[in-house]
Structure formats: structure tokens, C-alpha cells
Scaffold this motif. Structure first.
Motif, PDB file in Angstrom:
ATOM      1  N   ILE A   1       0.829  -1.207   0.000  1.00  0.00           N
ATOM      2  CA  ILE A   1       0.000   0.000   0.000  1.00  0.00           C
ATOM      3  C   ILE A   1       0.862   1.254   0.000  1.00  0.00           C
ATOM      4  N   ARG A   2       1.833   1.288   0.891  1.00  0.00           N
ATOM      5  CA  ARG A   2       2.682   2.472   1.012  1.00  0.00           C
ATOM      6  C   ARG A   2       3.571   2.642  -0.219  1.00  0.00           C
ATOM      7  N   ARG A   3       4.008   1.537  -0.803  1.00  0.00           N
ATOM      8  CA  ARG A   3       4.833   1.595  -2.005  1.00  0.00           C
ATOM      9  C   ARG A   3       4.076   2.267  -3.149  1.00  0.00           C
ATOM     10  N   ASN A   4       2.751   2.135  -3.146  1.00  0.00           N
ATOM     11  CA  ASN A   4       1.935   2.732  -4.207  1.00  0.00           C
ATOM     12  C   ASN A   4       1.397   4.110  -3.839  1.00  0.00           C
ATOM     13  N   GLY A   5       1.946   4.712  -2.807  1.00  0.00           N
ATOM     14  CA  GLY A   5       1.613   6.088  -2.470  1.00  0.00           C
ATOM     15  C   GLY A   5       0.446   6.274  -1.521  1.00  0.00           C
ATOM     16  N   MET A   6      -0.115   5.190  -0.994  1.00  0.00           N
ATOM     17  CA  MET A   6      -1.250   5.326  -0.075  1.00  0.00           C
ATOM     18  C   MET A   6      -0.772   5.872   1.276  1.00  0.00           C
ATOM     19  N   GLU A   7      -1.621   6.697   1.866  1.00  0.00           N
ATOM     20  CA  GLU A   7      -1.307   7.294   3.160  1.00  0.00           C
ATOM     21  C   GLU A   7      -2.244   6.762   4.223  1.00  0.00           C
ATOM     22  N   TRP A   8      -1.679   6.554   5.405  1.00  0.00           N
ATOM     23  CA  TRP A   8      -2.451   6.072   6.544  1.00  0.00           C
ATOM     24  C   TRP A   8      -3.438   7.156   6.973  1.00  0.00           C
ATOM     25  N   VAL A   9      -4.701   6.779   7.108  1.00  0.00           N
ATOM     26  CA  VAL A   9      -5.745   7.705   7.541  1.00  0.00           C
ATOM     27  C   VAL A   9      -6.021   7.513   9.029  1.00  0.00           C
TER      28      VAL A   9
ATOM     29  N   GLN B   1      -6.932  -0.967   9.850  1.00  0.00           N
ATOM     30  CA  GLN B   1      -6.138   0.188   9.435  1.00  0.00           C
ATOM     31  C   GLN B   1      -6.682   0.679   8.094  1.00  0.00           C
ATOM     32  N   LEU B   2      -6.838   1.982   7.965  1.00  0.00           N
ATOM     33  CA  LEU B   2      -7.403   2.574   6.761  1.00  0.00           C
ATOM     34  C   LEU B   2      -6.340   3.421   6.066  1.00  0.00           C
ATOM     35  N   TYR B   3      -6.158   3.154   4.762  1.00  0.00           N
ATOM     36  CA  TYR B   3      -5.219   3.899   3.929  1.00  0.00           C
ATOM     37  C   TYR B   3      -5.983   4.492   2.752  1.00  0.00           C
ATOM     38  N   ARG B   4      -5.508   5.667   2.289  1.00  0.00           N
ATOM     39  CA  ARG B   4      -6.194   6.359   1.197  1.00  0.00           C
ATOM     40  C   ARG B   4      -5.183   6.710   0.101  1.00  0.00           C
ATOM     41  N   LEU B   5      -5.662   6.654  -1.140  1.00  0.00           N
ATOM     42  CA  LEU B   5      -4.852   7.032  -2.291  1.00  0.00           C
ATOM     43  C   LEU B   5      -5.633   8.021  -3.132  1.00  0.00           C
ATOM     44  N   ARG B   6      -4.975   9.098  -3.489  1.00  0.00           N
ATOM     45  CA  ARG B   6      -5.548  10.085  -4.406  1.00  0.00           C
ATOM     46  C   ARG B   6      -4.675  10.131  -5.656  1.00  0.00           C
ATOM     47  N   PRO B   7      -5.201  10.655  -6.761  1.00  0.00           N
ATOM     48  CA  PRO B   7      -4.421  10.649  -8.004  1.00  0.00           C
ATOM     49  C   PRO B   7      -3.021  11.254  -7.868  1.00  0.00           C
ATOM     50  N   ALA B   8      -2.891  12.352  -7.161  1.00  0.00           N
ATOM     51  CA  ALA B   8      -1.572  12.983  -7.014  1.00  0.00           C
ATOM     52  C   ALA B   8      -0.605  12.083  -6.256  1.00  0.00           C
ATOM     53  N   ASP B   9      -1.119  11.289  -5.316  1.00  0.00           N
ATOM     54  CA  ASP B   9      -0.264  10.360  -4.574  1.00  0.00           C
ATOM     55  C   ASP B   9       0.268   9.271  -5.498  1.00  0.00           C
ATOM     56  N   LEU B  10      -0.577   8.771  -6.372  1.00  0.00           N
ATOM     57  CA  LEU B  10      -0.166   7.728  -7.311  1.00  0.00           C
ATOM     58  C   LEU B  10       0.839   8.280  -8.305  1.00  0.00           C
ATOM     59  N   ASP B  11       0.657   9.534  -8.716  1.00  0.00           N
ATOM     60  CA  ASP B  11       1.584  10.152  -9.657  1.00  0.00           C
ATOM     61  C   ASP B  11       3.004  10.180  -9.109  1.00  0.00           C
ATOM     62  N   GLN B  12       3.137  10.273  -7.784  1.00  0.00           N
ATOM     63  CA  GLN B  12       4.463  10.313  -7.159  1.00  0.00           C
ATOM     64  C   GLN B  12       5.069   8.922  -7.008  1.00  0.00           C
ATOM     65  N   ALA B  13       4.224   7.885  -7.025  1.00  0.00           N
ATOM     66  CA  ALA B  13       4.715   6.508  -6.911  1.00  0.00           C
ATOM     67  C   ALA B  13       5.074   6.010  -8.303  1.00  0.00           C
ATOM     68  N   ARG B  14       6.173   5.336  -8.411  1.00  0.00           N
ATOM     69  CA  ARG B  14       6.575   4.776  -9.702  1.00  0.00           C
ATOM     70  C   ARG B  14       6.508   3.260  -9.614  1.00  0.00           C
ATOM     71  N   PRO B  15       5.961   2.592 -10.612  1.00  0.00           N
ATOM     72  CA  PRO B  15       5.947   1.127 -10.582  1.00  0.00           C
ATOM     73  C   PRO B  15       7.365   0.591 -10.446  1.00  0.00           C
ATOM     74  N   GLY B  16       7.538  -0.334  -9.513  1.00  0.00           N
ATOM     75  CA  GLY B  16       8.825  -0.958  -9.321  1.00  0.00           C
ATOM     76  C   GLY B  16       9.760  -0.212  -8.391  1.00  0.00           C
ATOM     77  N   ALA B  17       9.425   1.029  -8.041  1.00  0.00           N
ATOM     78  CA  ALA B  17      10.299   1.805  -7.155  1.00  0.00           C
ATOM     79  C   ALA B  17       9.995   1.456  -5.702  1.00  0.00           C
ATOM     80  N   LEU B  18      11.010   1.284  -4.920  1.00  0.00           N
ATOM     81  CA  LEU B  18      10.839   0.989  -3.495  1.00  0.00           C
ATOM     82  C   LEU B  18      11.305   2.187  -2.692  1.00  0.00           C
ATOM     83  N   PRO B  19      10.394   2.766  -1.873  1.00  0.00           N
ATOM     84  CA  PRO B  19      10.821   3.842  -0.988  1.00  0.00           C
ATOM     85  C   PRO B  19      11.859   3.327  -0.004  1.00  0.00           C
ATOM     86  N   PRO B  20      12.687   4.194   0.569  1.00  0.00           N
ATOM     87  CA  PRO B  20      13.681   3.753   1.544  1.00  0.00           C
ATOM     88  C   PRO B  20      13.020   2.976   2.683  1.00  0.00           C
TER      89      PRO B  20
END
Length: 190
Positions: A146-154, A166-185
Motif C-alpha cells: 500500500i505504502r509503495r503505491n503512495g497510499m497514506e495512513w488515515v 487500518q485505513l489507507y487512502r490514495l488520491r491521483p496525485a499520490d499515485l503520480d508520485q509513486a513509480r511502478p517498481g520503485a521501493l521507498p527507503p
């Protein structure tokens, strides 16, 4: 009806009755079913999977985008490795939940992130303004995806299934910042 989605390694397509044995391997597996509760129970046998899959196919035929159900199939060998969903959450169906269920043999390979990203892109292209993931607190693998795809904990809520989740939310701008295959630190593949 859910549109066919193709990624680098996956095909997300409509379920077919020929998928019953492979679907049972996923939804009848104890390690998958433990994370599906309270939404659904472990599928006990092939006959029950056949009934459930028939129901999913009919529901998907009636579904209006961006809702849908997908069979997740690996491109390299056409193996069915799981399922993906975009479905209204109870009680009122106002919120849209994104979910995935993969066979344990497909875990830790990035398939869940790839499927999640594709479903989110599709939903946002069909005017969804936000998506939710509802996760049992101890499901660290799902939280990582979830977090890798830009979702934020609500926060934590009992609104949807009557128990703390646990509830997580994703908005279009959050997804735009996530890149397929990229792993956050700090994140490992699911």
C-alpha cells in the motif's frame, strides 16, 4: 465490467469459469484466507469456488467502472496467481476499496504492487477521486504494498467490518508520485 489491464509482467483480466482450479489454489489457501477475514472465509473446496467464481463473473458483468474484479495472471507463463478488486465498501458503498489476493508462491516478487498500481491508474482514469485499502493491523506485507503505491495512513476504523482495521487512502496525485517498481527507503518487496 472491469477492463483488461496489462503491465510489464501481469495481465489483469476478467475471471472465467476455466479459472476455478487456479482460483481455488489462491482462495482455498490458508495463508491467503487468514488475511481475507472478516470479508470472506477460506473457500473450502472446488465446488464452492465454482459457485463463488460464477457469482463474481455475474457481478463483474453488471459492474460500472471503476468497480470490478480481476483475475491476476502472470504474462510469462499465463499462470493465474491471484485476484484484484475495486469494490464499494460497506455500509453505504460510498467509499471504494482496492484489494488484491495472491498465492503465497507469488509473494515477495512485486506482483501485488504492480497489480495495485494498474488498478489505481484505471480507477482514476474513470473519475475515482480517491481509493481506500482496509487492512488488518498485523498484515505488514499489505501495508508495505500500500505504502509503495503512495497510499497514506488515515487511521484506525471499525466503520467497514465491525472490528478495528487500518485505513489507507490514495488520491491521483499520490499515485503520480509513486513509480511502478520503485521501493521507498526502508521497504522490502512484499
Amino acid at each position: 465490467m472491469a477492463e483488461r489491464l496489462v503491465t510489464d509482467r501481469l495481465i489483469l483480466r476478467s475471471w472465467e469459469m476455466e479459472d476455478v482450479p487456479a482460483a481455488f489454489e489462491v482462495f482455498g489457501h490458508a495463508d491467503v484466507a487468514r488475511w481475507l477475514s472478516p470479508i470472506m472465509d477460506r473457500v473450502p473446496d472446488v465446488a464452492a469456488m465454482q459457485v463463488l467464481l460464477r457469482q463474481w463473473i455475474v457481478e463483474d458483468l453488471r459492474a460500472e467502472p471503476p468497480t470490478g474484479r480481476w483475475c491476476v495472471q502472470r504474462r510469462e507463463d499465463a499462470a493465474v496467481i491471484g485476484g484484484g478488486t475495486l469494490l464499494p465498501l460497506p455500509p453505504g458503498g460510498d467509499d471504494l476499496e482496492m484489494g488484491w489476493q495472491l498465492h503465497p508462491n507469488a509473494w515477495r516478487q512485486g506482483y501485488a504492487s504492480e497489480a495495485t498500481y494498474a488498478m489505481a491508474q484505471w480507477a482514476f482514469s474513470h473519475d475515482a477521486d480517491e481509493l481506500y485499502a482496509v487492512v488488518r493491523p498485523e498484515n505488514a506485507r499489505a501495508v508495505s504494498t500500500i505504502r509503495r503505491n503512495g497510499m497514506e495512513w488515515v487511521g484506525e476504523t471499525g466503520k467497514y467490518f465491525g472490528q478495528p482495521m487500518q485505513l489507507y487512502r490514495l488520491r491521483p496525485a499520490d499515485l503520480d508520485q509513486a513509480r511502478p517498481g520503485a521501493l521507498p527507503p526502508g521497504f522490502e518487496p512484499e
